[in-house]
Design a protein around this motif. Sequence first.
Motif: not given
Length: 123
Positions: A42-50, A57-63, A80-85
Amino acid sequence: VQLQASGGGLVQTGGSLRLSCAASGRPFGGYTTGWFRQGSRKEREFVAVITWSGAMRYYSDSVKGRFTISRDGAKNTVYLQMNTLKPEDTAVYYCAVGVDGGLRYRVDEYDYWGQGTLVTVSS
């Protein structure tokens, strides 16, 4: 500027992980830190930014609603705290710094990249 990403690992579906991105090198402020991920084939995709202040802060819809980005200015570290993985979160996660500040979502808007940390979510 050097970025050290850490905290990846193997976790079961529904579990949590916290990634860290520590910045070192030339001292500067006002930069934006983002997290991206790249899954297999896959291509590199945006997840989150601060932003530097942490005010934006902003997040991708998927996360959105599952991941939280935060920063500790005293430590020059972004988390980056990742829950409900989910299994679809499996990827190499990269942190990156954009010196121009502001909310940035594209790979080409970032100037420095960490080496990546692997997150594997088993089903």
